[in-house]
Design an enzyme around this catalytic site. Structure first.
Site, mmCIF file in Angstrom:
data_model
loop_
_atom_site.group_PDB
_atom_site.id
_atom_site.type_symbol
_atom_site.label_atom_id
_atom_site.label_comp_id
_atom_site.label_asym_id
_atom_site.label_seq_id
_atom_site.Cartn_x
_atom_site.Cartn_y
_atom_site.Cartn_z
ATOM 1 C CE LYS A 1 -3.910 2.085 2.325
ATOM 2 N NZ LYS A 1 -4.778 1.979 3.698
ATOM 3 C CB SER B 1 -8.078 3.802 2.613
ATOM 4 O OG SER B 1 -7.097 3.092 3.619
ATOM 5 C CB SER C 1 -8.242 1.006 5.660
ATOM 6 O OG SER C 1 -8.669 1.962 5.471
#
Ligand code: GLN
Length: 490
Positions: A82, A157, A181
């Site tokens: 990420k 996210s 997330s």
């Protein structure tokens, strides 16, 4: 296994084949890179692909594997990270214009740990800007699409990481979780996602959103892989004063398909009135399965403070964000708007043009909640609610080994559907964010489909009970076949 299908492997499958020298890391890495080229146009999970570095590292891993007696479990296996986790020499953007050209001069601790195992870093995944959001639509670059239905969001996210794992664009990925997330996108993409106990994994090199809530964790194709990644990334780090010096167990040790006698509770407050019927039905069927597997189920657990969690989270997280994001001032690093006549104007314009709308909304909410005169009414009160929520979980875990809930109240929603209504977006995290508030661990596992759209089950435990969560998740996974299904791509 044909070399053009290697991207479909799990970590443990790839490891076996690498160990037996039936495949090479280079072939595996090439297969993953080819898959990315084939489907990125549709899924758009990646922000940066570090192809040259990856191929070079794969060659090095192959020479290590050739000579080593025992090879580390992640050696030679490709991963996507990420884009909120600092990677030395590889751009780390947080999907924000503010950091669009930021190349960190150092690695996050988790990156050092992966590299120590000779993992192959192939690139960075898309996310909501600074991890604020639940759909990956708040990326400053482009939205990511759900591989199960390209018109829908992958969650957020960590939507890029979850979509990439589901679409076999990587063998596994890392995400971060402040209010859901990792788990919500894992649920939306039918993959496994674990948010570790606060302090279990070092946050050094994780770009801060809300420091008292943030944790890094694995997003994987199955539960065994999740345990293997936890083995690699967990542990104390002197560079993160909130990391805990507990010994790290071997998380694969408890992966036994037996949960006989475990007491599992179902907190009523998570079965919300406006929860989608298909989600509720799939969840109930999943709990029945746990019962069949020998767990004792208590359907009547009550955690009455749950209803205040969302409100408390949206005071606490923005408050911390407003402080953490003060560092983006156009002077130290990142985007800088130079077309200004003095330093105050530089800062103002840098923040005006560098941040997207959702990030600005959070900064304003947080600044307001912390301002003199409002502090007691908002921030202090939210902290008190936080203590009550934590206490309630502590009491429940005196009786139960784990609690189970749906991961989200709905299946993946359509792109654009909640974009204009922040409150609707925030409500999607109602089942996941109490866990961050309490600092406890939780895992999301694939638990069914409604019209081919994934549904996740969340398993929550007391601090440092990741082994128990993995054991329950593993038993459930072995008894079901949701994790074997692949999205209808290509
Ligand atoms: N969706 C939640 C938020 O917008 C949680 C995000 C996260 O876990 N990073 O704050």
């Amino acid at each position: 296994m044909p070399t053009d299908k290697l991207h479909q492997l799990t970590i443990h499958e790839a490891h076996m084949l690498l160990k037996q020298r039936r495949i090479s890391s280079l072939d595996l890495t090439k297969s993953v890179l080819k898959r990315i080229v084939e489907i990125e146009e549709k899924v758009q999970a990646c922000v940066t692909i570090a192809e040259d570095v990856a191929l070079k590292e794969a060659e090095k891993a192959d020479s290590y594997i050739k000579t080593a007696h025992e090879i580390t479990p992640l050696a030679g296996i490709p991963t996507l990270i990420k884009d909120v986790i600092c990677t030395k020499g590889i751009r780390t953007t947080c999907s924000s214009k503010m950091l669009e050209n930021f190349i960190p001069p150092y690695d996050a601790t988790v990156m050092e740990k992966l590299k120590a195992q000779r993992a192959i870093i192939i690139g960075k995944t898309n996310m909501d800007e600074f991890a604020m959001g639940s759909s990956t639509e708040h990326s400053a670059f482009f939205p990511t699409h759900n591989p199960w239905d390209l018109r829908r969001v992958p969650g957020g996210s960590s939507g890029g990481s979850a979509a990439a794992v589901a679409a076999d664009e990587t063998i596994y990925a890392l995400g971060s979780d402040t209010g859901g997330s990792i788990r919500q996108p894992a649920g939306f993409c039918s993959v496994v996602g674990l948010k570790p106990t606060y302090g279990r994994v070092s946050r050094f090199g994780l770009v801060a959103f809300a420091s008292s809530l943030d944790q890094i964790g694995p997003i994987t194709k199955d539960v065994t892989d999740c345990a293997l990644v936890m083995n690699a990334i967990a542990g104390h780090d002197s560079r993160d004063s909130t990391s805990v010096p507990h010994p790290v167990p071997d998380y694969t040790q408890q992966l036994i398909p037996d949960i006989k006698g475990l007491r599992i509770g179902v907190p009523q407050e998570y079965l919300l009135e406006d929860m989608q019927d298909e989600v509720k039905a799939a969840f109930e069927a999943a709990v029945d399965k746990l019962h069949e597997l020998g767990a004792e189920i208590d359907w009547g657990v009550s955690l009455p403070h749950t209803k205040y969690a969302l409100a408390a989270y949206y005071i606490l997280a923005p408050s911390e964000a407003s402080a953490n994001l003060a560092r983006y001032d156009g002077v130290k690093y990142g985007f800088s708007e130079r077309d200004a006549s003095n330093v105050i104007e530089t800062t103002e314009r840098t923040r005006q043009f560098g941040f997207g709308a959702e990030v600005k909304r959070r900064i304003m909410l947080g600044t307001y909640a912390l301002s003199a005169g409002y502090y007691d009414a908002y921030y202090l009160k939210a902290q008190k609610v936080r203590a009550l929520i934590k206490q309630e979980f502590d009491q429940a875990f005196e009786k139960y080994s784990a609690l189970v809930t749906p991961t989200s109240p709905t299946v993946p929603f359509k792109l654009g559907e909640k974009l204009e209504d922040p409150m609707q977006m925030y409500l999607n995290d109602v089942c996941t964010l109490p866990v961050n508030i309490a600092g406890i661990p939780a895992i999301s596992v694939p638990a069914g489909f409604a019209d081919n759209l994934p549904i996740g089950m969340q398993i929550i435990g007391k601090p440092f009970s990741e082994e128990t969560l993995l054991r329950i998740a593993f038993a459930y996974e072995q008894a079901t076949d949701w994790h074997n299904r692949k999205p209808p791509l290509l």
